[in-house]
Design a protein around this motif. Structure first.
Motif, mmCIF file in Angstrom:
data_model
loop_
_atom_site.group_PDB
_atom_site.id
_atom_site.type_symbol
_atom_site.label_atom_id
_atom_site.label_comp_id
_atom_site.label_asym_id
_atom_site.label_seq_id
_atom_site.Cartn_x
_atom_site.Cartn_y
_atom_site.Cartn_z
ATOM 1 N N GLY A 1 0.785 -1.224 0.000
ATOM 2 C CA GLY A 1 0.000 0.000 0.000
ATOM 3 C C GLY A 1 0.813 1.268 0.000
ATOM 4 N N VAL A 2 2.144 1.180 0.198
ATOM 5 C CA VAL A 2 2.995 2.350 0.010
ATOM 6 C C VAL A 2 3.030 2.637 -1.485
ATOM 7 N N LYS A 3 2.863 3.878 -1.878
ATOM 8 C CA LYS A 3 2.547 4.222 -3.265
ATOM 9 C C LYS A 3 3.504 3.620 -4.286
ATOM 10 N N TYR A 4 4.793 3.632 -4.011
ATOM 11 C CA TYR A 4 5.754 3.183 -5.015
ATOM 12 C C TYR A 4 6.332 1.802 -4.704
ATOM 13 N N GLY A 5 5.614 1.034 -3.905
ATOM 14 C CA GLY A 5 6.027 -0.321 -3.585
ATOM 15 C C GLY A 5 4.947 -1.328 -3.913
ATOM 16 N N PHE A 6 4.981 -2.485 -3.248
ATOM 17 C CA PHE A 6 3.958 -3.511 -3.424
ATOM 18 C C PHE A 6 2.561 -2.907 -3.249
ATOM 19 N N GLN A 7 1.650 -3.221 -4.155
ATOM 20 C CA GLN A 7 0.269 -2.766 -4.029
ATOM 21 C C GLN A 7 -0.620 -3.895 -3.506
ATOM 22 N N PRO A 8 -1.636 -3.566 -2.718
ATOM 23 C CA PRO A 8 -2.417 -4.598 -2.044
ATOM 24 C C PRO A 8 -3.382 -5.320 -2.981
ATOM 25 N N SER A 9 -3.153 -6.594 -3.167
ATOM 26 C CA SER A 9 -4.047 -7.434 -3.957
ATOM 27 C C SER A 9 -3.715 -8.884 -3.659
ATOM 28 N N PRO A 10 -4.646 -9.803 -3.901
ATOM 29 C CA PRO A 10 -4.323 -11.220 -3.726
ATOM 30 C C PRO A 10 -3.157 -11.656 -4.601
ATOM 31 N N GLU A 11 -3.097 -11.108 -5.826
ATOM 32 C CA GLU A 11 -2.024 -11.492 -6.741
ATOM 33 C C GLU A 11 -0.657 -11.089 -6.195
ATOM 34 N N THR A 12 -0.573 -9.897 -5.598
ATOM 35 C CA THR A 12 0.694 -9.447 -5.019
ATOM 36 C C THR A 12 1.138 -10.372 -3.899
ATOM 37 N N VAL A 13 0.204 -10.731 -3.030
ATOM 38 C CA VAL A 13 0.550 -11.575 -1.887
ATOM 39 C C VAL A 13 1.083 -12.931 -2.343
ATOM 40 N N ILE A 14 0.402 -13.563 -3.277
ATOM 41 C CA ILE A 14 0.837 -14.881 -3.747
ATOM 42 C C ILE A 14 2.177 -14.778 -4.465
ATOM 43 N N TYR A 15 2.333 -13.755 -5.297
ATOM 44 C CA TYR A 15 3.604 -13.539 -6.007
ATOM 45 C C TYR A 15 4.745 -13.377 -5.012
ATOM 46 N N ALA A 16 4.563 -12.506 -4.021
ATOM 47 C CA ALA A 16 5.627 -12.242 -3.051
ATOM 48 C C ALA A 16 5.901 -13.476 -2.199
ATOM 49 N N ARG A 17 4.850 -14.139 -1.754
ATOM 50 C CA ARG A 17 5.030 -15.348 -0.942
ATOM 51 C C ARG A 17 5.882 -16.378 -1.677
ATOM 52 N N ASN A 18 5.634 -16.540 -2.968
ATOM 53 C CA ASN A 18 6.331 -17.570 -3.734
ATOM 54 C C ASN A 18 7.796 -17.233 -4.011
#
Length: 295
Positions: free
Chosen positions: A193-210
């Motif tokens: 949710g920081v403007k120029y970083g990771f944005q909040p979404s299910p896709e972001t979470v799964i991508y980052a987790r992996n």
């Protein structure tokens, strides 16, 4: 999903202002009380910044950290204490000469940023891996400076919680594990949710987790309006959860959170309605590979 998740409460932070909410804890006594209230509501970990009592502005004063920790420990021996090392990493280029620091710069030597960790030796402390734009400022955590901070944490026997703001930070995390700066299994948090970083979404979470190193315990941190949706998303992805007035000030749309404890109570309800249990501080120590108090 996990059988049990760890709830962390970030009670005051660095960026939330008293203008945003009158419920923000400011003094060491208020911050300690907020931590204790969060623990009673179900948090196993509290994440702690300190502030100048007279102004509410962020502080790096070691005496304030010592007072907060002493007040908490006098009443709760098991609660896991996570002290920030984020302050001291911001640079604001001056308008006339961008290589010269302008007003708002907090950049200090990395050793200064972890003085309180070496002295107080909390259970956990954060280690930010991001170098990125943040509003009109730049947060600077170069690999060399990160290694210098991590060395002091290691010598103090304090486990770092790795804060990750974008995928490049995870690449750095892998490098730090390869060269022995970090040792696994790690604790990590995705800041969304920081403007120029990771944005909040299910896709972001799964991508980052992996992308994470094997065995890493992770928490998803949603900022602002994404705070509680990311509580649910983290649980669904197999992670832990964080809430608190550092991350958001609203309990519901148009409703200011009256306390950190109220935010923990809502996060707890979300977790339990998904069929997952809440870890106690003792259980959280086992999950995060932390020694028991007194061990």
């Amino acid at each position: 999903m996990r059988d049990k998740v760890v709830i962390t409460c970030a009670v005051t932070g660095n960026l939330t202002t008293p203008d945003q909410t009158p419920h923000l804890p400011i003094t060491p006594e208020e911050i300690a009380e907020a931590c204790l209230g969060a623990a009673e509501a179900g948090a196993a970990v509290v994440h702690i910044h300190v502030r100048e009592p007279g102004t509410g502005k962020p502080s790096m004063e070691i005496a304030y950290y010592e007072e907060v920790v002493a007040r908490i420990r006098a009443r709760n021996a098991e609660l896991i204490l996570n002290l920030t090392t984020g302050p001291g990493g911001r640079f604001v280029p001056s308008e006339d000469d961008p290589k010269v620091a302008g007003p708002g710069t907090t950049l200090v030597a990395p050793e200064k940023r972890v003085e309180h960790i070496a002295k107080i030796r909390p259970d956990i402390c954060t280690l930010d891996l991001n170098t990125m734009s943040s509003g009109g400022q730049v947060v600077i955590n170069t690999p060399g400076n990160v290694r210098r901070m991590a060395k002091i944490m290691r010598e103090a026997g304090v486990k770092p919680e790795i804060e990750l703001f974008d995928s490049g930070d995870i690449a750095l995390m892998h490098d730090l594990l390869r060269d022995g700066t970090l040792t696994g299994p790690c604790i990590a948090s995705f800041v969304l949710g920081v403007k120029y970083g990771f944005q909040p979404s299910p896709e972001t979470v799964i991508y980052a987790r992996n992308l994470l190193p094997a065995g890493t315990e992770f928490t998803v941190i949603g900022t602002g309006r994404s705070s509680f949706p990311m509580v649910a998303q983290s649980v669904l992805a197999g992670g832990h959860v964080r809430t608190g007035l550092e991350d958001a000030v609203m309990l519901d749309k148009g409703v200011l959170a009256p306390s950190n404890a109220a935010m923990v109570e809502k996060a707890r309800r979300i977790v339990q309605e998904l069929g997952v249990g809440i870890a106690s501080p003792r259980e959280a120590r086992e999950i995060f590979h932390l020694p028991s108090r007194g061990a």
